[in-house]
Structure formats: structure tokens, C-alpha cells
Design a protein around this motif. Structure first.
Motif, short mmCIF file in Angstrom:
data_model
loop_
_atom_site.label_atom_id
_atom_site.label_comp_id
_atom_site.label_asym_id
_atom_site.label_seq_id
_atom_site.Cartn_x
_atom_site.Cartn_y
_atom_site.Cartn_z
N PHE A 118 0.83 -1.21 0.00
CA PHE A 118 0.00 0.00 0.00
C PHE A 118 0.85 1.25 0.00
CE2 PHE A 118 -2.93 -3.23 1.28
CZ PHE A 118 -4.08 -2.86 0.61
N HIS A 119 0.32 2.26 -0.65
CA HIS A 119 0.99 3.56 -0.72
C HIS A 119 0.57 4.35 0.51
CE1 HIS A 119 2.76 7.02 -2.83
NE2 HIS A 119 1.87 7.69 -2.14
N SER B 244 -3.91 1.88 -3.36
CA SER B 244 -4.83 2.47 -2.38
C SER B 244 -5.67 1.36 -1.74
CB SER B 244 -5.75 3.45 -3.09
OG SER B 244 -6.58 2.74 -4.00
#
Ligand SMILES: *Cc1c(COP(=O)(O)O)cnc(C)c1O
Length: 214
Positions: free
Chosen positions: A110-111, A122
Motif C-alpha cells: 500500500f501507498h 490504495s
């Protein structure tokens, strides 16, 4: 170092992934001889060379960005891939794992960082991947949890906030998709500069390179 990794007076164990990228075979072997068995690399070619040369009971983790066309080189032996960032990549890992009669453990990356340069998806992208995975029954991959990298900054408040964000993504996915599964257990977060904070915020796997090999 090794003592510091486990939280004091808690039963929770944190897995140490010794990040051996750019380290010589001699240095990795020396760390292996102290008992460490889990090593992480971020480049496929380097990972393959080290796998071929070093003892076969090492558990190799791929922690860096992975291109679909390179999955075939690591599928025969890789223990865990921390960097799944698309449905297509997960599907490719499944296909290559099947060719090798294996089930490969993976994490969704995940960012969470502010920088655009860090890879990752996301929460919404993650949910779509899990939904598709459940529909298509990819039997040769397991999603074991989540991975993330915090922003490279002196601002500890920001880093803590990003770790909390990853923990809440994990909790949300676990509750919505994995309540009946014992496999969704891992939160891979924390590096040399921020692993203590990552553990405080719920990390189950820390990826430590420079502090360990220094
Ligand atoms: C290099 C690397 C690490 C380890 O970083 P250190 O600061 O040397 O501990 C952890 N995770 C990823 C994805 C890396 O590429």
C-alpha cells in the motif's frame, strides 16, 4: 539488535527480515551463521544469484518492485513477495507458482508515504484485488497481509501517522475479507530508521538492512 526486535514482556513476535541487498555473499553467510534464516532482496537478478550461491534453507523474500516478466525467475524458490501492487501481478505469480507446484505467500503493498516515488496501491485497489481473487480462486497464491514504506523524513509524527494508516488498512481488510481466514496476519513495516516506531504501531515484520549489516 535481535533482543530489541521483540516487544518487551509481550508474547507478540516480530519477524526480522534481514535486508541483504548490495551486501556481499561473505557478509550474508556470516549473518546466516549467527542463526538468521530470513533475508530480503529488492532486485530479482541479485536475489536469484544469491539463492543459487547461499545455503538452501534460507527463506528469501522479495521486497522491491516486481515486474510481471521477471516472476518466473523467482517462482521456483521465493518464500514471500512483499510487493504485490496489481491484479495482473498477482495472477502472474499464481500462474508461475502453479508451474512449480507451489503456493507463494504474498503481501499487498500500500501507498502510505507522501512521496509519489514510492510504489503501492490504495485501499480501494486492494479491495478490488481481494474481491477478484476470491472470485477467481487463485489457488497458488496466498495473501498474508500488507506492506508499506513510510516517507523518508525526520518528521516522526508523520511517519507514525503513516504506520497507523497501514495498520488501519490491515484491520479493515481483515474485518471485511479475512474473518474466516487464519492466513491474513502480517503487517510488513519498519526499516533501520523507523522499526521501533513501526513495532509500536503494530508491525509484525520489520525489514532491516543498513542497521543490521553496519
Ligand atoms: C532497502 C530496503 C529496506 C531496508 O532499508 P534499511 O534502511 O537499509 O534498513 C526495507 N524495505 C525495502 C523495500 C527496501 O528496499
Amino acid at each position: 539488535m535481535f533482543q530489541e526486535i521483540s516487544s518487551f514482556c509481550l508474547n507478540n513476535k516480530v519477524t526480522l527480515v534481514a535486508v541483504s541487498k548490495t551486501q556481499t555473499l561473505e557478509k550474508i553467510k556470516a549473518m546466516y551463521d549467527t542463526g538468521q534464516r530470513i533475508f530480503g532482496e529488492n532486485r530479482v537478478q541479485e536475489l536469484v544469484t544469491k539463492f543459487e550461491t547461499l545455503p538452501k534453507d534460507i527463506e528469501w523474500h522479495l521486497i522491491g518492485h516486481l515486474q510481471k516478466n521477471k516472476v518466473k525467475y523467482i517462482a521456483p524458490f521465493v518464500a514471500m513477495i512483499h510487493s504485490i501492487d496489481s491484479w495482473e501481478l498477482l495472477e502472474t505469480v499464481h500462474k508461475e507458482a502453479a508451474k512449480n507446484n507451489r503456493i507463494i505467500r504474498t503481501l499487498l503493498q500500500f501507498h502510505i508515504a507522501e512521496e509519489d516515488t514510492k510504489f503501492g496501491i490504495s485501499l480501494e485497489d486492494g479491495e478490488k484485488i481481494i474481491q477478484r481473487m476470491n472470485e477467481s480462486k487463485l489457488s497458488n497464491v496466498t495473501i498474508c497481509g500488507v506492506m508499506g514504506m513510510a516517507t523518508f523524513t525526520e518528521n516522526v509524527t508523520q511517519v507514525r501517522h503513516e504506520f497507523r494508516q497501514l495498520k488501519s488498512i490491515f484491520d479493515r481488510l481483515k474485518k471485511d475479507y479475512f474473518t474466516d481466514s487464519h492466513n491474513f496476519t502480517e503487517i510488513s513495516m519498519g526499516m533501520s530508521g523507523d522499526y521501533k516506531m513501526a513495532i509500536e504501531e503494530g508491525s509484525t515484520m520489520v525489514r532491516i538492512g543498513s542497521a543490521l549489516f553496519a
